[in-house]
Design a protein around this motif. Structure first.
Motif, PDB file in Angstrom:
ATOM      1  N   GLY A 153      -6.621  15.486 -17.395  1.00 43.28           N
ATOM      2  CA  GLY A 153      -7.777  14.631 -17.151  1.00 43.28           C
ATOM      3  C   GLY A 153      -7.747  13.278 -18.025  1.00 43.28           C
ATOM      4  N   THR A 154      -8.737  12.437 -17.940  1.00 42.33           N
ATOM      5  CA  THR A 154      -8.547  11.133 -18.688  1.00 42.33           C
ATOM      6  C   THR A 154      -9.974  11.084 -19.340  1.00 42.33           C
ATOM      7  OG1 THR A 154      -9.812  10.203 -16.709  1.00 42.33           O
ATOM      8  CG2 THR A 154      -7.498  10.076 -16.716  1.00 42.33           C
ATOM      9  N   GLN A 155     -10.682  11.993 -19.432  1.00 43.05           N
ATOM     10  CA  GLN A 155     -11.975  12.031 -20.321  1.00 43.05           C
ATOM     11  C   GLN A 155     -11.623  11.623 -21.717  1.00 43.05           C
ATOM     12  OE1 GLN A 155     -14.759  11.448 -18.730  1.00 43.05           O
ATOM     13  NE2 GLN A 155     -15.878  11.001 -20.596  1.00 43.05           N
ATOM     14  N   GLU A 156     -10.710  12.530 -22.396  1.00 43.88           N
ATOM     15  CA  GLU A 156     -10.568  12.400 -23.825  1.00 43.88           C
ATOM     16  C   GLU A 156      -9.734  11.286 -24.158  1.00 43.88           C
ATOM     17  OE1 GLU A 156     -10.621  17.536 -24.670  1.00 43.88           O
ATOM     18  OE2 GLU A 156      -8.850  16.432 -24.240  1.00 43.88           O
ATOM     19  N   ILE A 157      -8.834  10.727 -23.192  1.00 40.33           N
ATOM     20  CA  ILE A 157      -7.968   9.743 -23.730  1.00 40.33           C
ATOM     21  C   ILE A 157      -8.743   8.487 -23.432  1.00 40.33           C
ATOM     22  CG2 ILE A 157      -6.976   9.153 -21.426  1.00 40.33           C
ATOM     23  CD1 ILE A 157      -4.232   8.743 -22.954  1.00 40.33           C
ATOM     24  N   LYS A 158      -9.791   8.355 -22.985  1.00 41.87           N
ATOM     25  CA  LYS A 158     -10.333   7.154 -22.699  1.00 41.87           C
ATOM     26  C   LYS A 158     -11.175   6.561 -24.231  1.00 41.87           C
ATOM     27  CE  LYS A 158     -13.751   6.286 -19.751  1.00 41.87           C
ATOM     28  NZ  LYS A 158     -14.976   6.516 -18.768  1.00 41.87           N
ATOM     29  N   PRO A 159     -11.610   7.171 -25.028  1.00 48.12           N
ATOM     30  CA  PRO A 159     -11.829   6.463 -26.343  1.00 48.12           C
ATOM     31  C   PRO A 159     -10.928   5.891 -27.062  1.00 48.12           C
ATOM     32  CG  PRO A 159     -13.059   8.744 -26.039  1.00 48.12           C
ATOM     33  CD  PRO A 159     -12.144   8.535 -24.857  1.00 48.12           C
ATOM     34  N   TRP A 160      -9.803   6.650 -26.966  1.00 50.11           N
ATOM     35  CA  TRP A 160      -8.519   5.993 -27.754  1.00 50.11           C
ATOM     36  C   TRP A 160      -8.165   4.696 -27.039  1.00 50.11           C
ATOM     37  CZ3 TRP A 160      -3.096   5.833 -26.227  1.00 50.11           C
ATOM     38  CH2 TRP A 160      -2.321   5.554 -27.307  1.00 50.11           C
ATOM     39  N   LEU A 161      -7.834   4.736 -25.738  1.00 52.58           N
ATOM     40  CA  LEU A 161      -7.744   3.364 -25.122  1.00 52.58           C
ATOM     41  C   LEU A 161      -8.657   2.344 -25.323  1.00 52.58           C
ATOM     42  CD1 LEU A 161      -6.536   5.073 -21.643  1.00 52.58           C
ATOM     43  CD2 LEU A 161      -5.051   4.129 -23.609  1.00 52.58           C
ATOM     44  N   ARG A 162      -9.943   2.847 -25.147  1.00 53.74           N
ATOM     45  CA  ARG A 162     -10.970   1.764 -25.222  1.00 53.74           C
ATOM     46  C   ARG A 162     -11.145   1.129 -26.698  1.00 53.74           C
ATOM     47  NH1 ARG A 162     -15.280   5.047 -25.168  1.00 53.74           N
ATOM     48  NH2 ARG A 162     -15.232   5.244 -22.811  1.00 53.74           N
TER      49      ARG A 162
ATOM     50  N   PRO B 242      -8.787   5.234 -10.151  1.00 52.19           N
ATOM     51  CA  PRO B 242     -10.310   5.532 -10.869  1.00 52.19           C
ATOM     52  C   PRO B 242     -10.403   5.283 -12.187  1.00 52.19           C
ATOM     53  CG  PRO B 242      -9.230   7.406  -9.504  1.00 52.19           C
ATOM     54  CD  PRO B 242      -8.161   6.331  -9.551  1.00 52.19           C
ATOM     55  N   LEU B 243      -9.526   5.499 -13.314  1.00 51.84           N
ATOM     56  CA  LEU B 243      -9.542   5.097 -14.582  1.00 51.84           C
ATOM     57  C   LEU B 243      -9.666   3.774 -14.852  1.00 51.84           C
ATOM     58  CD1 LEU B 243      -9.907   6.109 -17.408  1.00 51.84           C
ATOM     59  CD2 LEU B 243      -7.386   6.168 -17.453  1.00 51.84           C
ATOM     60  N   ARG B 244      -8.807   2.967 -13.903  1.00 47.49           N
ATOM     61  CA  ARG B 244      -8.795   1.522 -14.284  1.00 47.49           C
ATOM     62  C   ARG B 244     -10.257   0.992 -13.856  1.00 47.49           C
ATOM     63  NH1 ARG B 244      -5.481  -3.079 -14.380  1.00 47.49           N
ATOM     64  NH2 ARG B 244      -6.070  -4.663 -13.326  1.00 47.49           N
ATOM     65  N   LYS B 245     -11.004   1.425 -12.657  1.00 46.49           N
ATOM     66  CA  LYS B 245     -12.208   1.193 -12.163  1.00 46.49           C
ATOM     67  C   LYS B 245     -13.252   1.339 -13.020  1.00 46.49           C
ATOM     68  CE  LYS B 245     -10.961   1.447  -7.030  1.00 46.49           C
ATOM     69  NZ  LYS B 245     -11.302   2.127  -5.926  1.00 46.49           N
ATOM     70  N   GLU B 246     -13.182   2.665 -13.738  1.00 40.02           N
ATOM     71  CA  GLU B 246     -14.038   2.782 -14.919  1.00 40.02           C
ATOM     72  C   GLU B 246     -14.149   1.848 -16.112  1.00 40.02           C
ATOM     73  OE1 GLU B 246     -13.645   6.986 -16.127  1.00 40.02           O
ATOM     74  OE2 GLU B 246     -13.515   7.621 -14.285  1.00 40.02           O
ATOM     75  N   PHE B 247     -12.878   1.393 -16.355  1.00 43.53           N
ATOM     76  CA  PHE B 247     -12.636   0.400 -17.386  1.00 43.53           C
ATOM     77  C   PHE B 247     -13.343  -0.957 -17.046  1.00 43.53           C
ATOM     78  CE2 PHE B 247     -10.200   3.219 -19.680  1.00 43.53           C
ATOM     79  CZ  PHE B 247     -10.390   3.252 -21.286  1.00 43.53           C
ATOM     80  N   ILE B 248     -13.166  -1.217 -15.723  1.00 48.55           N
ATOM     81  CA  ILE B 248     -13.641  -2.583 -15.260  1.00 48.55           C
ATOM     82  C   ILE B 248     -15.207  -2.501 -15.287  1.00 48.55           C
ATOM     83  CG2 ILE B 248     -13.664  -3.897 -13.336  1.00 48.55           C
ATOM     84  CD1 ILE B 248     -10.829  -3.042 -12.522  1.00 48.55           C
ATOM     85  N   LYS B 249     -15.778  -1.564 -15.071  1.00 48.26           N
ATOM     86  CA  LYS B 249     -17.016  -1.164 -14.735  1.00 48.26           C
ATOM     87  C   LYS B 249     -17.721  -1.326 -16.277  1.00 48.26           C
ATOM     88  CE  LYS B 249     -20.822   1.727 -13.486  1.00 48.26           C
ATOM     89  NZ  LYS B 249     -21.030   2.964 -12.838  1.00 48.26           N
ATOM     90  N   GLU B 250     -17.025  -0.697 -17.217  1.00 44.90           N
ATOM     91  CA  GLU B 250     -17.623  -0.779 -18.603  1.00 44.90           C
ATOM     92  C   GLU B 250     -17.407  -2.296 -19.236  1.00 44.90           C
ATOM     93  OE1 GLU B 250     -15.511   2.248 -20.771  1.00 44.90           O
ATOM     94  OE2 GLU B 250     -16.309   4.072 -19.690  1.00 44.90           O
ATOM     95  N   TRP B 251     -16.491  -2.876 -19.073  1.00 45.16           N
ATOM     96  CA  TRP B 251     -16.184  -4.115 -19.619  1.00 45.16           C
ATOM     97  C   TRP B 251     -17.124  -4.992 -19.036  1.00 45.16           C
ATOM     98  CZ3 TRP B 251     -14.681  -3.457 -24.261  1.00 45.16           C
ATOM     99  CH2 TRP B 251     -13.678  -2.778 -24.598  1.00 45.16           C
ATOM    100  N   LYS B 252     -17.697  -4.875 -17.834  1.00 42.66           N
ATOM    101  CA  LYS B 252     -18.426  -5.938 -17.169  1.00 42.66           C
ATOM    102  C   LYS B 252     -19.706  -5.623 -17.696  1.00 42.66           C
ATOM    103  CE  LYS B 252     -16.426  -6.727 -12.729  1.00 42.66           C
ATOM    104  NZ  LYS B 252     -16.434  -6.588 -11.366  1.00 42.66           N
TER     105      LYS B 252
END
Length: 450
Positions: free
Chosen positions: A397-406, A419-429
């Motif tokens: 899964g990608t949920q736990e690695i997201k804070p580290w990447l962010r 899907p993870l790339r789209k999540e980051f695009i949405k968050e940064w927007k």
């Protein structure tokens, strides 16, 4: 202190820290699953403990909790969340007695009878006076703990404070040791023992009238101070793992509206609890540095069998039956298979994550690459050039690695999965929208000041 009381006061302190007084007495009591009367009794108990630790006069006890809750960058973990550990499992008479014994032995070597006289002179009138058997039992406990030592020679036996380790150090060595312990206690886990050692060394510095220079050297503190409250359970859990014992406890999930449930002996006052009784064979403990959380992983009796519990939701923890080495090894192997690609404890479907990291421009050291290599676990750098490098890792899964990447900000670009790339695009927007100017074409003075 009773085990149930200690559980309650752990949850009580955690809520005080997290809410900072935003709840009323009624809301606080409902959240804890206790009565308002129990709430008032608990706050009085904590004020008494805080006043004893701070050595304040009785009239100042009412402000002790409030002063300790105030944010302090330099002493944020001391003594708000530690004073409870100092009082754990000690009755009021025991805390007075042990304090008197240690204080007396700091001055000179004494026999048990001489120490009995000192205790009888110093204990408050409202507390029961000890006898010789009690004093000898206290001395045996303090000797086993390494606080005091018995001097060689015949009877009657004499005891003295075991201060050789500190007393043999020079002033410079003692200051360096304090600075080292201060760094370790604030950056390593578990840390309760480190904080208590730091307090002892601080007292040694004061006795020598040496300045506490560590606060001038290291201007930082760990962000998640409530993590040390979970260490009350940590050693019980680690002992159960080592002895292959099962655990039983009452567990509250992070989504529940309550965080504690008292043991009501009167059925008329029984309350419905949102927590659930859980039995588990503990297998592993994990710590999340990103959010300061402890996790207990083990083999339960539910449908999924492998259970994961946030340690902050565990109350009424007790050891139960023992399992065989073969059964323990089988359960541990199953857990390791399921968590092989867990960034922390997630056991979702494995997915390949590809990330482009950009090197810092003009920096003498590539601290981005150094951090990725240090924290990237089993991931690998597959491509590299002068401006960036490609990092690949398979995780559950990608949920736990997201804070580290962010946390890398603009130095990190997620490439896969889509899907993870789209999540980051949405968050940064969304973040970018927060910084849109309220007024456009603002005219500034010629000198550039607003």
């Amino acid at each position: 202190m009773a085990k149930e009381s200690f559980d309650k006061e752990i949850q009580f302190l955690r809520m005080l820290v997290l809410t900072s007084g935003a709840y009323s007495r009624q809301q606080f009591a409902e959240r804890l699953g206790i009565s308002v009367h129990t709430f008032d009794k608990t706050i009085r108990r904590l004020k008494d403990i805080a006043g004893t630790v701070k050595q304040q006069p009785a009239e100042d006890h009412n402000t002790a909790i409030h002063n300790m809750l105030r944010a302090s960058y330099y002493e944020s973990a001391d003594p708000l969340l530690l004073f409870l550990f100092r009082s754990k499992s000690l009755k009021e008479s025991e805390s007075y007695r042990l304090s008197l014994l240690i204080a007396a032995l700091q001055e000179q070597s004494l026999t048990p009878l001489e120490l009995l006289d000192r205790c009888c002179e110093g204990i408050p009138e409202e507390l029961a006076l000890p006898d010789e058997k009690t004093i000898r039992s206290d001395l045996k406990y303090l000797e086993q703990a390494g606080v005091i030592r018995k001097l060689p020679g015949g009877r009657p036996s004499k005891y003295t404070a075991n201060n050789d380790f500190v007393s043999l150090l020079s002033d410079e060595e003692l200051s360096d040791l304090y600075a080292f312990v201060d760094v370790m206690a604030n950056t390593q886990v578990p840390s309760v023992q480190g904080y208590l050692l730091r307090d002892s060394l601080k007292k040694a510095l004061k006795r020598r009238q040496l300045p506490d220079g560590a606060s001038d050297l290291f201007l930082y503190k760990y962000h998640y101070h409530s993590r040390i409250l979970d260490e009350a359970h940590l050693y019980t859990i680690m002992q159960a793992i080592a002895s292959r014992r099962k655990l039983s406890f009452h567990y509250f999930t992070p989504k529940s509206n309550q965080s504690y449930h008292s043991k009501n002996t009167n059925p008329l006052f029984a309350r419905q609890s949102e927590g659930r009784h859980t039995e588990m064979l503990p297998l592993k403990v994990a710590y999340d540095h990103q959010y300061g959380r402890w996790y207990l992983l083990g083999y339960g009796s539910g449908r999924s069998q492998i259970a994961i519990c946030r340690m902050e939701g565990i109350t009424q923890l007790e050891e139960s039956g023992v399992v065989s080495e073969d059964e323990y090894a089988t359960r541990l192997a199953a857990l390791e298979r399921n968590t092989r690609y867990s960034w922390l404890v997630d056991m979702g479907r494995p997915v390949l994550v590809k990330v482009r990291f950009y090197n810092p421009e003009g920096a003498k050291r590539n601290f981005i690459k150094e951090r990725v290599q240090l924290q990237g676990q089993w991931g690998e750098i597959t491509e590299e050039n002068d401006t960036s490098f490609l990092f690949e890792i398979t995780v559950n899964g990608t949920q736990e690695i997201k804070p580290w990447l962010r946390s890398f900000g603009s130095s990190c670009e997620v490439l896969e999965p889509a899907p993870l790339r789209k999540e980051f695009i949405k968050e940064w927007k969304e973040l970018a929208a927060y910084y849109e100017p309220v007024r456009k074409n603002i005219q500034l003075p010629h000198d550039g000041t607003a």
